[in-house]
Design a protein around this motif. Structure first.
Motif, PDB file in Angstrom:
ATOM      1  N   LEU A   3       0.955  15.807  -3.862  1.00 18.00           N
ATOM      2  CA  LEU A   3       0.086  15.089  -2.938  1.00 18.00           C
ATOM      3  C   LEU A   3       0.879  13.913  -2.402  1.00 18.00           C
ATOM      4  CD1 LEU A   3      -2.751  14.527  -1.738  1.00 18.00           C
ATOM      5  CD2 LEU A   3      -3.212  13.189  -3.786  1.00 18.00           C
ATOM      6  N   VAL A   4       0.948  13.811  -1.094  1.00 20.42           N
ATOM      7  CA  VAL A   4       1.699  12.723  -0.478  1.00 20.42           C
ATOM      8  C   VAL A   4       0.717  11.708   0.080  1.00 20.42           C
ATOM      9  CG1 VAL A   4       3.348  12.115   1.334  1.00 20.42           C
ATOM     10  CG2 VAL A   4       3.600  14.264   0.088  1.00 20.42           C
ATOM     11  N   ILE A   5       0.837  10.485  -0.415  1.00 19.67           N
ATOM     12  CA  ILE A   5       0.023   9.374   0.080  1.00 19.67           C
ATOM     13  C   ILE A   5       0.969   8.483   0.890  1.00 19.67           C
ATOM     14  CG2 ILE A   5      -1.441   7.405  -0.538  1.00 19.67           C
ATOM     15  CD1 ILE A   5      -2.628  10.007  -1.545  1.00 19.67           C
ATOM     16  N   PRO A   6       0.680   8.301   2.148  1.00 25.32           N
ATOM     17  CA  PRO A   6       1.576   7.469   2.965  1.00 25.32           C
ATOM     18  C   PRO A   6       1.676   6.042   2.414  1.00 25.32           C
ATOM     19  CG  PRO A   6       0.010   8.664   4.352  1.00 25.32           C
ATOM     20  CD  PRO A   6      -0.425   8.859   2.927  1.00 25.32           C
ATOM     21  N   ASP A   7       2.878   5.477   2.509  1.00 27.40           N
ATOM     22  CA  ASP A   7       3.095   4.098   2.072  1.00 27.40           C
ATOM     23  C   ASP A   7       2.124   3.150   2.775  1.00 27.40           C
ATOM     24  OD1 ASP A   7       5.152   4.844   0.382  1.00 27.40           O
ATOM     25  OD2 ASP A   7       6.721   4.434   1.859  1.00 27.40           O
ATOM     26  N   GLU A   8       1.821   3.456   4.009  1.00 21.79           N
ATOM     27  CA  GLU A   8       0.892   2.625   4.784  1.00 21.79           C
ATOM     28  C   GLU A   8      -0.480   2.564   4.102  1.00 21.79           C
ATOM     29  OE1 GLU A   8      -0.964   3.908   8.755  1.00 21.79           O
ATOM     30  OE2 GLU A   8       0.733   2.631   9.317  1.00 21.79           O
ATOM     31  N   TYR A  12      -2.417  -0.722   2.748  1.00 22.30           N
ATOM     32  CA  TYR A  12      -3.800  -1.058   3.114  1.00 22.30           C
ATOM     33  C   TYR A  12      -4.649  -1.303   1.873  1.00 22.30           C
ATOM     34  CZ  TYR A  12      -2.996   0.510   7.951  1.00 22.30           C
ATOM     35  OH  TYR A  12      -2.541   0.660   9.227  1.00 22.30           O
ATOM     36  N   ALA A  13      -4.426  -0.482   0.859  1.00 23.08           N
ATOM     37  CA  ALA A  13      -5.195  -0.600  -0.387  1.00 23.08           C
ATOM     38  C   ALA A  13      -4.689  -1.748  -1.257  1.00 23.08           C
ATOM     39  CB  ALA A  13      -5.125   0.709  -1.174  1.00 23.08           C
ATOM     40  N   GLY A  14      -3.506  -2.258  -0.936  1.00 19.15           N
ATOM     41  CA  GLY A  14      -2.934  -3.332  -1.739  1.00 19.15           C
ATOM     42  C   GLY A  14      -2.553  -2.870  -3.135  1.00 19.15           C
ATOM     43  N   MET A  15      -2.074  -1.609  -3.217  1.00 18.17           N
ATOM     44  CA  MET A  15      -1.750  -1.011  -4.510  1.00 18.17           C
ATOM     45  C   MET A  15      -0.336  -0.463  -4.499  1.00 18.17           C
ATOM     46  SD  MET A  15      -5.178   1.261  -5.098  1.00 18.17           S
ATOM     47  CE  MET A  15      -5.059   1.430  -6.864  1.00 18.17           C
ATOM     48  N   SER A  16       0.245  -0.407  -5.689  1.00 14.90           N
ATOM     49  CA  SER A  16       1.522   0.280  -5.857  1.00 14.90           C
ATOM     50  C   SER A  16       1.227   1.747  -6.177  1.00 14.90           C
ATOM     51  CB  SER A  16       2.315  -0.351  -7.001  1.00 14.90           C
ATOM     52  OG  SER A  16       1.667  -0.090  -8.238  1.00 14.90           O
ATOM     53  N   GLU A  17       2.270   2.559  -6.154  1.00 14.28           N
ATOM     54  CA  GLU A  17       2.101   3.967  -6.518  1.00 14.28           C
ATOM     55  C   GLU A  17       1.595   4.086  -7.953  1.00 14.28           C
ATOM     56  OE1 GLU A  17       4.789   7.943  -7.303  1.00 14.28           O
ATOM     57  OE2 GLU A  17       5.576   6.415  -5.950  1.00 14.28           O
ATOM     58  N   ALA A  18       2.140   3.269  -8.854  1.00 13.65           N
ATOM     59  CA  ALA A  18       1.727   3.309 -10.265  1.00 13.65           C
ATOM     60  C   ALA A  18       0.254   2.935 -10.421  1.00 13.65           C
ATOM     61  CB  ALA A  18       2.603   2.377 -11.096  1.00 13.65           C
ATOM     62  N   GLU A  19      -0.187   1.934  -9.676  1.00 15.93           N
ATOM     63  CA  GLU A  19      -1.597   1.521  -9.746  1.00 15.93           C
ATOM     64  C   GLU A  19      -2.514   2.628  -9.247  1.00 15.93           C
ATOM     65  OE1 GLU A  19      -1.340  -3.295  -9.122  1.00 15.93           O
ATOM     66  OE2 GLU A  19      -1.070  -1.996  -7.368  1.00 15.93           O
ATOM     67  N   LEU A  20      -2.114   3.305  -8.176  1.00 16.07           N
ATOM     68  CA  LEU A  20      -2.932   4.400  -7.649  1.00 16.07           C
ATOM     69  C   LEU A  20      -2.991   5.554  -8.642  1.00 16.07           C
ATOM     70  CD1 LEU A  20      -4.628   5.650  -5.414  1.00 16.07           C
ATOM     71  CD2 LEU A  20      -2.499   6.491  -4.382  1.00 16.07           C
ATOM     72  N   ARG A  21      -1.861   5.886  -9.249  1.00 16.32           N
ATOM     73  CA  ARG A  21      -1.835   6.959 -10.252  1.00 16.32           C
ATOM     74  C   ARG A  21      -2.772   6.623 -11.409  1.00 16.32           C
ATOM     75  NH1 ARG A  21       2.669  10.551 -10.196  1.00 16.32           N
ATOM     76  NH2 ARG A  21       2.524  10.714 -12.449  1.00 16.32           N
ATOM     77  N   GLU A  22      -2.749   5.365 -11.838  1.00 19.03           N
ATOM     78  CA  GLU A  22      -3.623   4.942 -12.939  1.00 19.03           C
ATOM     79  C   GLU A  22      -5.092   5.049 -12.530  1.00 19.03           C
ATOM     80  OE1 GLU A  22      -4.377   0.696 -14.606  1.00 19.03           O
ATOM     81  OE2 GLU A  22      -2.738   1.587 -15.774  1.00 19.03           O
TER      82      GLU A  22
END
Length: 77
Positions: A3-8, A12-22
Motif C-alpha cells: 500500500l503506497v501512501i503519498p508523502d503529501e 497533511y496528517a502530521g504523521m511519520s510512516e512509523a506513526e501511521l503504521r502504529e
C-alpha cells in the motif's frame, strides 16, 4: 500486497510512516482483525512495546489460545 501512501498525505496528517503504521496496527488489533503478534509486527515494534502502547491508550488486550497459535505460525515464518 503493498500500500503506497503519498508523502503529501503523511504531511497533511502530521504523521511519520512509523506513526501511521502504529495507528493502523492498533486499529486492526482493536477490531480483532490482527493478533497481538501480527499487530506488533505491522507496527514494527516488539510485542512488549506494542502492549505498552495499548496500555497507554487504555485498550484491552485480548489474547487467547487461537491468537497464540496464530502468533506461533507468524513467528515460525
Amino acid at each position: 500486497m503493498s500500500l503506497v501512501i503519498p508523502d503529501e498525505t503523511l504531511r497533511y496528517a502530521g504523521m511519520s510512516e512509523a506513526e501511521l503504521r502504529e495507528e493502523i496496527a492498533v486499529l486492526l488489533f482493536q477490531k480483532e482483525k490482527l493478533t497481538l503478534g501480527q499487530a506488533s509486527q505491522l507496527a514494527g515494534v516488539s510485542q512488549y512495546r506494542f502492549q505498552r502502547t495499548l496500555g497507554d491508550r487504555r485498550i484491552a488486550i485480548h489474547y487467547g489460545l487461537s491468537e497464540l497459535e496464530e502468533d506461533l505460525k507468524t513467528l515460525g515464518g
